[in-house]
Design an enzyme around this catalytic site. Sequence first.
Site, PDB file in Angstrom:
ATOM      1  N   ASP A   1      29.223  61.095 -59.896  1.00  0.00           N
ATOM      2  CA  ASP A   1      29.816  61.346 -61.192  1.00  0.00           C
ATOM      3  C   ASP A   1      28.802  60.833 -62.215  1.00  0.00           C
ATOM      4  OD1 ASP A   1      31.280  61.209 -63.493  1.00  0.00           O
ATOM      5  OD2 ASP A   1      33.006  60.212 -62.587  1.00  0.00           O
TER       6      ASP A   1
ATOM      7  N   ASP B   1      29.812  65.322 -69.442  1.00  0.00           N
ATOM      8  CA  ASP B   1      30.749  66.035 -70.306  1.00  0.00           C
ATOM      9  C   ASP B   1      31.536  64.978 -71.090  1.00  0.00           C
ATOM     10  OD1 ASP B   1      31.769  65.924 -67.318  1.00  0.00           O
ATOM     11  OD2 ASP B   1      33.513  65.662 -68.604  1.00  0.00           O
TER      12      ASP B   1
ATOM     13  N   CYS C   1      54.328  54.901 -41.123  1.00  0.00           N
ATOM     14  CA  CYS C   1      52.994  55.456 -40.883  1.00  0.00           C
ATOM     15  C   CYS C   1      52.425  54.755 -39.660  1.00  0.00           C
ATOM     16  CB  CYS C   1      52.129  55.179 -42.124  1.00  0.00           C
ATOM     17  SG  CYS C   1      50.371  55.522 -41.912  1.00  0.00           S
TER      18      CYS C   1
ATOM     19  N   CYS D   1      48.948  54.524 -39.058  1.00  0.00           N
ATOM     20  CA  CYS D   1      47.510  54.282 -39.195  1.00  0.00           C
ATOM     21  C   CYS D   1      47.218  52.855 -38.707  1.00  0.00           C
ATOM     22  CB  CYS D   1      47.064  54.514 -40.636  1.00  0.00           C
ATOM     23  SG  CYS D   1      47.375  53.139 -41.750  1.00  0.00           S
TER      24      CYS D   1
ATOM     25  N   CYS E   1      48.976  50.106 -40.704  1.00  0.00           N
ATOM     26  CA  CYS E   1      50.431  50.053 -40.578  1.00  0.00           C
ATOM     27  C   CYS E   1      50.871  49.645 -39.170  1.00  0.00           C
ATOM     28  CB  CYS E   1      51.045  51.395 -40.986  1.00  0.00           C
ATOM     29  SG  CYS E   1      50.678  51.795 -42.701  1.00  0.00           S
TER      30      CYS E   1
HETATM   31 ZN    ZN Z   1      49.377  53.603 -42.787  1.00  0.00          ZN
END
Ligand code: ZN
Length: 595
Positions: free
Chosen positions: A91, A126, A279, A281, A284
């Site tokens: 960016d 920009d 979740c 993952c 988690c």
């Molecule tokens: Zn998770």
Amino acid sequence: MPEIVFRVRARDASARLGELRTKSGTLKTPVFFPVFNPNKPYLSPREMSEIGAQTVMTNAYIIYRTPRLRERALEEGIHSLLGFDGVVATDSGAYQMYRYGDIEVANLEIIRFQHEIGSDIGSIVDVPMADDIDRQTAEKGVEITLRHAREWREVRDSLRGTLWIGTPQGSVYGDLVERASKEMASLDFDYYGVGSIKKSLEAYDYVTQVDHFLTVRRLIPRGKPVHFWGIGHPSTFALFAAMGADSFDSAAYALFAEDGRYMTPLGTMELSDMEEFPCSCPVCRSYTPRELMSAPRSERVRALAAHNLHVSIQEMKLVREAIRGGWLWELVQERVRAHPRLLEALLRLLERYGDYLEENEPFSKRSGLFYSGPETAMRPEIRRALRLLERVKGDRTYENPLFGRIPLGLRYTYPFGHVMTPGFGEPLEEPTDLEIVEAVLSYQFGPEALSVLEGRELAVLRSKRTGMPRDILIDGERFGFLRPYDGLVVLSLDGARKLLECLPRPSSRVVVYDRYAETVARGTSVFVRFVRDVDPAVRPGSEVIVVDESDGLLATGRAILSAAEVKEFPDSHVFVRVRHHVLPRQNPSTIDRST
Ligand code: ZN
């Protein structure tokens, strides 16, 4: 011929499953660029890549104005600085420069810097805009942005290898956005950006984002990839991909983590209110919400950032899978239920931009069309089907709440045979072979196509296994077959020849320049540069007849793009995948004898 940067592989809604080629590798789009802030490195780019990120975005301006980072970046390159050998986007730091007021001096310097450090995707400076600025300020910002774009254009030849994003601005002033978009389009950037409108985004005003995005999207070439800046909540990815955004970037996964907020595709939860993590993952699985609450802040933020990034990347994969499977609208309709403001934005998209959406929408899909709420009736497939239905006659009909009365002959044809509406089942009556062939020919090619049946003998052979109508024979010759998954006609060469006699030009045709006629007749795909003319009704997935300039048959095939897109895609992008062709291939071992 320059290499193609962006290639469309599959599509659904106005989303494109594409390949974006950069010097460090090819990205599958739509893609999410997680933002890496060198000053707040909660997760390293390597860790992001382990979570599944294909790419990262970082801020060139922060690196530029931090001497120790700048020197290393110039010496070793951005990939080495980040410890990441995948695709790195930068960016320009427009937002930071805007705030610190150095925007006037820095454009070319920051452009060259991005190129020198080896950024794969760079951006010009920009002027980002909020929704509450006055017109004069917006005008000034547009002028500065356009001047920067012209400066880039002057030096672009010395910056090859990096892909450049140009972002038209203009806040909520539609005419300013239009002027900026038109000029940016003429400067031929590799990639275009749309800035999410600050303040209104934070206030969940997604309607403003939809209007702004579509204003820009409709004015820049359709063959270019489009990036939507600052979009990072997974609940919004499906909607914004469906309206045509090819990529997104955000630091939201980390910013939310700093505030103890836990992302899900259905919305955000406060960690402090949570009892269980919905979740699986690694984060988690390792913590309960209570354990994470009592962990040291740095550990908590890092863990939450990892989970938030995980769900963002999972959601992007789901969006791509939905495009492949043809069920993106169903996913959008489900996701916008996460917040009434998102539903409002979907309604705006369908109401105001229906014609644009219809031009990009595939002609048929392999998946069913599920009723998922009242706005289902506004989906582009349904609007198109209602329009085409007007040209289909049939004495016997059946009823469906989305379409009204449907000729019985279309009961197996997409989308009529594929729509699932609560409370409505299949019609009880079975169409005759003649009813099916007449209805499908009129629906797909127009009522003129019915002349192929006049005074001729029709026979329909049914599949031995399923009993469904399959091969269409006219006077004993194979005209084509009804494709099992969508009930539409796939023409044989003989069928195409018969149709050419009765369809007015350029109906159902793709006309190629005579100099490419033999190549196509021998089975090469029709590339954009071959195309002289095309039926404006052609959509992605349409069955088309490919002819030379004197309407001589060359091939039949399936369009990859819509008629409206052809002039706006690069010359070497495929337009039609050829199925049957009139001459043998050059190599005798691959002669296609099937017709
Ligand atoms: Zn998770």
